[in-house]
Every structure is written in structure tokens, then in C-alpha cells.
Write an enzyme that holds these catalytic residues in place. Structure first.
Site, PDB file in Angstrom:
ATOM      1  CG  LEU A   1      -1.755  -1.205   1.302  1.00  0.00           C
ATOM      2  CD1 LEU A   1      -2.598  -1.429   2.788  1.00  0.00           C
ATOM      3  CD2 LEU A   1      -2.775  -1.109   0.279  1.00  0.00           C
TER       4      LEU A   1
ATOM      5  CG  HIS B   1       5.968 -10.760   7.760  1.00  0.00           C
ATOM      6  ND1 HIS B   1       5.979 -10.731   6.384  1.00  0.00           N
ATOM      7  CD2 HIS B   1       7.214 -11.197   7.869  1.00  0.00           C
ATOM      8  CE1 HIS B   1       7.191 -11.006   5.803  1.00  0.00           C
ATOM      9  NE2 HIS B   1       7.825 -11.406   6.949  1.00  0.00           N
TER      10      HIS B   1
ATOM     11  CG  ASP C   1       6.590  -6.967   6.098  1.00  0.00           C
ATOM     12  OD1 ASP C   1       7.484  -7.597   5.207  1.00  0.00           O
ATOM     13  OD2 ASP C   1       5.454  -7.165   5.997  1.00  0.00           O
TER      14      ASP C   1
ATOM     15  CD  GLU D   1       0.767 -16.862   9.240  1.00  0.00           C
ATOM     16  OE1 GLU D   1       0.010 -16.081   8.523  1.00  0.00           O
ATOM     17  OE2 GLU D   1       1.693 -17.555   8.570  1.00  0.00           O
TER      18      GLU D   1
HETATM   19  C1  GRF Z   1       0.547 -16.990   4.006  1.00  0.00           C
HETATM   20  O1  GRF Z   1       1.616 -17.162   3.349  1.00  0.00           O
HETATM   21  C2  GRF Z   1       0.725 -16.333   5.402  1.00  0.00           C
HETATM   22  O2  GRF Z   1       1.773 -16.716   6.135  1.00  0.00           O
HETATM   23  C3  GRF Z   1       0.520 -14.986   5.090  1.00  0.00           C
HETATM   24  O3  GRF Z   1      -0.422 -14.955   3.993  1.00  0.00           O
HETATM   25  C4  GRF Z   1      -0.337 -16.086   3.246  1.00  0.00           C
HETATM   26  C5  GRF Z   1      -1.837 -16.546   3.041  1.00  0.00           C
HETATM   27  O4  GRF Z   1      -2.616 -16.572   4.147  1.00  0.00           O
HETATM   28  N1  GRF Z   1       0.168 -14.208   6.265  1.00  0.00           N
HETATM   29  P1  GRF Z   1      -4.102 -17.097   3.957  1.00  0.00           P
HETATM   30  O5  GRF Z   1      -4.251 -18.542   4.159  1.00  0.00           O
HETATM   31  O6  GRF Z   1      -4.616 -16.417   2.802  1.00  0.00           O
HETATM   32  O7  GRF Z   1      -4.758 -16.272   5.274  1.00  0.00           O
END
Ligand code: GRF
Length: 204
Positions: free
Chosen positions: A97, A113, A154, A184
Site C-alpha cells: 500500500l 507476517h 513490514d 498466525e
Molecule cells: C500465508 O503465506 C501467510 O503466512 C501470510 O499470507 C499467506 C496466505 O494466508 N500471512 P491466508 O491463508 O490467505 O490467510
């Protein structure tokens, strides 16, 4: 005193949407209770994340560069404003962005991330590339980071992190799955709730 007001959250996606699903499930379980996902925006019209949103009864729209051209970000901003969004969560969103965008939503955009920032992040570090770099470096611990989004990829203030052990024989795929499942999908909902609370308390 926290009001029972719920912030309106938009989740921006590009792919499978497993992080979006974790957010949806966390709304149902109550992990996220100070905000409600009212909009999902994808830059890819065929992202399965849009299907996940529709299955959960959440408004889902595709805003693509193909259709919008130079108006891509403008269209996203218009969509966010039309829906009175208070907080934007980037969940597997693969576009960088502009500073105009991130300045407009200062401390109102967070991102997940798949590494422990400042390792393996920044320009070109996304998806499996992150885990490939971690394995090539030989780190014994990696993980995930939720951070505020600013103009530096990031680069924003770190909100939450969770570590994950690298196992003998890991491939980028096996490591990615473990980081998704053990980090995550856990910290993104928790960080989203934390940021909602801070916004409601006028702390950010
Ligand atoms: C993955 O590589 C995750 O690590 C990163 O975004 C990618 C897709 O994630 N944050 P998702 O399954 O679409 O949420």
C-alpha cells in the site's frame, strides 16, 4: 471503562483466507468481542477467502487493478469509507500500500507476517519465500508477527509475536503450515482484539 461498542473491521485478502477464517472463528468464540468483521476486500476476484466471507454472511467485494487501473487504491479507500470501517486487517493481502494510503489510516491498519520481524521481512519476503529464507539461514526458531502498517513494507510498530520451532527435515511447506497453525491463526485474532480495545480507549 470499555463500552459495548463494536468497531467495524475490514479484512483485506488475496488468497485462501485461512487467516480470515481464524478471525471469523474468533468472532464466534468471543476472542474478538470489541470488533465485528463487516467487510472483506480481495484484490483477486477468485480468492477463496471471498467464499469464506460469503459463507459467514460477511459482505465480500473484489477490487482489482485489472478493473480499477490507477484508481485501485482510491476504490479501496472509497469502499472502506462507504462501509464506515474503523480498523483494517491485512490477512494474506499481497499488495504493497502507498504512503498516501497508510498515512490516511495511521494506526488503523494491521498486518500478519509469517516470520519474527525484523528477520525475513520487507520487500520480496512473502508467502513460502519467507520460510525458504529461514530454512536457508538455518534458524532454529521462527514464528509470526502482527504489526501496524506504515509506508515501509513490514516496517510498522510490532504489536504481537509468537515463536515456532523449526523441525529437522522441514520444507518451506511444512514450516509454513506450522507457522500458520501455531502462530498466525492465534496471534492475529488476539492482536485484532487488543488493537480494538486500544482504539476504544482512545490510546491510539
Ligand atoms: C500465508 O503465506 C501467510 O503466512 C501470510 O499470507 C499467506 C496466505 O494466508 N500471512 P491466508 O491463508 O490467505 O490467510
Amino acid at each position: 471503562m470499555l463500552t459495548d461498542k463494536k468497531l467495524r473491521i475490514a479484512v483485506m485478502v488475496s488468497g485462501g483466507g485461512t487467516n480470515l477464517q481464524a478471525l471469523i472463528d474468533s468472532m464466534k468464540s468471543g476472542v474478538i468481542h470489541s470488533g465485528e468483521i463487516t467487510l472483506v476486500i480481495s484484490n483477486k476476484a477468485d480468492a477463496y477467502a471471498l467464499t469464506r466471507a460469503e459463507n459467514a454472511g460477511i459482505k465480500a467485494v473484489a477490487v482489482t487493478r485489472k478493473e480499477q487501473g490507477d484508481n485501485f487504491e482510491k476504490k479501496i479507500i472509497e469502499t472502506l469509507e462507504e462501509n464506515n470501517i474503523d480498523l483494517v486487517v491485512l490477512a494474506g493481502f499481497m499488495c504493497i500500500l502507498s504512503q498516501d494510503f497508510t498515512d490516511r489510516f495511521k494506526n488503523r491498519i494491521i498486518n500478519i507476517h509469517p516470520s519474527l520481524i525484523p528477520s525475513f521481512c520487507g520487500e520480496g519476503f512473502y508467502g513460502l519465500r519467507v520460510h525458504k529464507a529461514a530454512l536457508e539461514k538455518g534458524v532454529k526458531v521462527t514464528g509470526a508477527t502482527v504489526h501496524f502498517v506504515n509506508e515501509i513494507p513490514d516496517g510498522g510498530e510490532i504489536i504481537m509475536q509468537k515463536a515456532v520451532e523449526v523441525m529437522e527435515g522441514d520444507t518451506p511447506e511444512t514450516l509454513s503450515t506450522r507457522v500458520l497453525q501455531n502462530a498466525e491463526w492465534i496471534i492475529l485474532p488476539r492482536a485484532t482484539q487488543l488493537v480494538c480495545e486500544k482504539i476504544l480507549r482512545n490510546e491510539i
